[in-house]
Write a protein that holds these residues in place. Structure first.
Motif, PDB file in Angstrom:
ATOM      1  N   UNK A   9      49.005  41.049  48.468  1.00  0.00           N
ATOM      2  CA  UNK A   9      48.385  42.394  48.331  1.00  0.00           C
ATOM      3  C   UNK A   9      48.304  42.443  47.158  1.00  0.00           C
ATOM      4  N   UNK A  10      49.639  42.278  46.315  1.00  0.00           N
ATOM      5  CA  UNK A  10      49.742  42.574  44.731  1.00  0.00           C
ATOM      6  C   UNK A  10      48.857  41.775  43.959  1.00  0.00           C
ATOM      7  N   UNK A  11      48.467  40.508  44.312  1.00  0.00           N
ATOM      8  CA  UNK A  11      47.538  39.484  43.731  1.00  0.00           C
ATOM      9  C   UNK A  11      46.273  40.235  43.767  1.00  0.00           C
ATOM     10  N   UNK A  12      45.876  40.773  44.988  1.00  0.00           N
ATOM     11  CA  UNK A  12      44.481  41.305  45.321  1.00  0.00           C
ATOM     12  C   UNK A  12      44.121  42.389  44.326  1.00  0.00           C
ATOM     13  N   UNK A  13      45.341  43.404  44.553  1.00  0.00           N
ATOM     14  CA  UNK A  13      45.156  44.440  43.460  1.00  0.00           C
ATOM     15  C   UNK A  13      45.116  44.175  41.898  1.00  0.00           C
ATOM     16  N   UNK A  14      45.870  43.342  41.654  1.00  0.00           N
ATOM     17  CA  UNK A  14      45.641  42.871  40.183  1.00  0.00           C
ATOM     18  C   UNK A  14      44.322  42.194  39.712  1.00  0.00           C
ATOM     19  N   UNK A  15      43.981  41.598  40.792  1.00  0.00           N
ATOM     20  CA  UNK A  15      42.946  40.761  40.546  1.00  0.00           C
ATOM     21  C   UNK A  15      41.433  41.654  40.658  1.00  0.00           C
ATOM     22  N   UNK A  16      41.553  42.656  41.468  1.00  0.00           N
ATOM     23  CA  UNK A  16      40.479  43.482  41.404  1.00  0.00           C
ATOM     24  C   UNK A  16      40.355  44.302  40.210  1.00  0.00           C
ATOM     25  N   UNK A  17      41.578  44.851  39.678  1.00  0.00           N
ATOM     26  CA  UNK A  17      41.338  45.518  38.323  1.00  0.00           C
ATOM     27  C   UNK A  17      41.041  44.688  37.330  1.00  0.00           C
ATOM     28  N   UNK A  18      41.230  43.444  37.102  1.00  0.00           N
ATOM     29  CA  UNK A  18      40.571  42.555  36.415  1.00  0.00           C
ATOM     30  C   UNK A  18      39.112  42.405  36.253  1.00  0.00           C
ATOM     31  N   UNK A  19      38.786  42.180  37.672  1.00  0.00           N
ATOM     32  CA  UNK A  19      37.230  41.733  37.875  1.00  0.00           C
ATOM     33  C   UNK A  19      36.343  42.925  37.584  1.00  0.00           C
ATOM     34  N   UNK A  20      36.679  44.123  38.372  1.00  0.00           N
ATOM     35  CA  UNK A  20      35.771  45.170  38.048  1.00  0.00           C
ATOM     36  C   UNK A  20      35.817  45.821  36.684  1.00  0.00           C
ATOM     37  N   UNK A  21      34.612  46.461  36.150  1.00  0.00           N
ATOM     38  CA  UNK A  21      33.433  46.740  36.981  1.00  0.00           C
ATOM     39  C   UNK A  21      32.611  45.574  36.882  1.00  0.00           C
ATOM     40  N   UNK A  22      32.907  44.482  36.297  1.00  0.00           N
ATOM     41  CA  UNK A  22      31.778  43.376  36.014  1.00  0.00           C
ATOM     42  C   UNK A  22      31.335  42.920  37.437  1.00  0.00           C
ATOM     43  N   UNK A  23      32.672  42.552  38.153  1.00  0.00           N
ATOM     44  CA  UNK A  23      32.172  42.185  39.445  1.00  0.00           C
ATOM     45  C   UNK A  23      32.960  43.199  40.542  1.00  0.00           C
ATOM     46  N   UNK A  24      32.232  43.248  41.562  1.00  0.00           N
ATOM     47  CA  UNK A  24      32.421  44.282  42.500  1.00  0.00           C
ATOM     48  C   UNK A  24      33.275  43.358  43.734  1.00  0.00           C
ATOM     49  N   UNK A  25      34.401  44.026  43.958  1.00  0.00           N
ATOM     50  CA  UNK A  25      35.216  43.359  44.982  1.00  0.00           C
ATOM     51  C   UNK A  25      35.407  44.011  46.266  1.00  0.00           C
TER      52      UNK A  25
END
Lengths: 114, 225
Positions: free
Chosen positions: B43-59
């Motif tokens: 869950x921590x990985x997904x949270x951190x990844x979302x913050x890196x990807x967005x807003x360029x990519x929507x998760x």
């Protein structure tokens, strides 16, 4: 205990092959080594899954396929249960080949007397 | 009477997974099935990844747990396309869970979909969900022997993540053993060492994710960092 979910899937599929007016008495299942099925756990899960069902008491026969191992140094090939086994020559450069086959091979059913 | 069958036990699951894959492919969504033990940091990985990807990519996130909405609540702070699935007694997600979850999501608002599987290193591996790649996640506090004990995940994974590397000085973990066992089981998947909480290794993970997304979803020139 992934054996429980597999037992449920096996029962669902087996039921579809039982002729009308008959009840399931046995299944035979073949599984590749990637499925990591423990036979004792599988039999227990199967028995528990059938508990209270019309099929209660039906048996499960397992054909558990071994890993196909081959040594990258001396070329020896053999079959075994240990995916990380070393070769008899001492090499640990061993390739393990095995799939996630999970096949219901056959069922046995018994006609119910009305 | 004996009846010959010779039929894939998981045929129904595989058929639904194929439907999921088709729908997701048509929507241009790159899909990762994240598999790891409870507490390894999924869950921590997904949270951190979302913050890196967005807003360029929507998760979007589908998260599976036996009980509670807690993970979905955590994710919902970062994105609006989140569905929690409670499997009750089920130790893994099946294709039908994902099929139902997709019906509750706006696929036109998702570029990358994480399916965070139930914390478990065995059962989730055998059920196709319709994903593009499986991510196998371990953490150093679990011990260096976990790949050897769970060959199915290691063999099936497109990438292996080793998390919590910031704890290496404090826990018994032989990195050589870990890496050698992974290599013997899977000689193609990259192994990426990360520490989600410290932000270490995230660039390599995001680079891999971006590369795979280009391969599977046909995206052109989208940076993930």
């Amino acid at each position: 205990m992934h054996e429980f979910s597999l037992a449920t899937a096996i029962l669902d599929l087996a039921r579809r092959h039982v002729p009308a007016g008959a009840v399931l008495r046995a299944v035979r299942v073949r599984a590749g080594p990637l499925r990591a099925i423990d036979p004792e756990a599988m039999r227990w899960a199967w028995t528990a899954t059938l508990d209270g069902q019309p099929e209660s008491g039906a048996t499960i026969e397992l054909d558990l396929l071994p890993w196909k191992l081959s040594c990258g140094d001396c070329g020896r090939t053999w079959q075994g249960e240990d995916v990380l086994a070393a070769c008899a020559c001492g090499s640990k450069n061993v390739n393990a080949d095995g799939d996630d086959d999970l096949t219901l091979m056959s069922i046995e059913a018994e006609t119910i007397d009305e | 009477m004996k009846v010959s069958v010779i039929e894939n036990v998981l045929r129904l699951n595989d058929e639904i997974a194929a439907m999921n894959r088709k729908v997701l492919k048509q929507a241009g969504i790159f899909v990762l099935d994240l598999i790891g033990a409870p507490g390894c940091g999924k869950t921590a990985l997904v949270e951190a990844t979302i913050q890196k990807l967005q807003p360029a990519l929507r998760v979007g996130v589908i998260v599976g747990d036996l009980a509670t909405q807690r993970d979905a609540d955590r994710m919902a702070r970062w994105c609006d396309q989140v569905v929690q699935i409670n499997t009750g007694k089920g130790c893994h997600l099946e294709a039908n869970h994902v099929h139902q979850a997709l019906g509750r999501m706006d696929l036109s608002r998702i570029d990358v979909l994480f399916i965070e599987n139930v914390g478990n290193l065995i059962c989730p591996v055998g059920f196709d969900l319709g994903q593009d790649v499986k991510v196998g996640m371990f953490s150093v506090s679990e011990g260096d022997d976990k790949p050897a004990k769970h060959p199915y995940l290691v063999k099936e994974a497109s990438v292996i993540l080793l998390n919590k590397t910031d704890l290496l000085p404090y826990v018994p973990f032989n990195s050589e053993v870990f890496h050698a066992d992974v290599r013997r089981l899977n000689d193609t998947a990259p192994v990426i060492s990360i520490s989600v909480t410290q932000g270490k290794g995230m660039d390599a993970w995001l680079a891999w994710l971006g590369q795979m997304r280009s391969t599977y979803a046909g995206a052109q020139g989208v940076s993930c960092t």
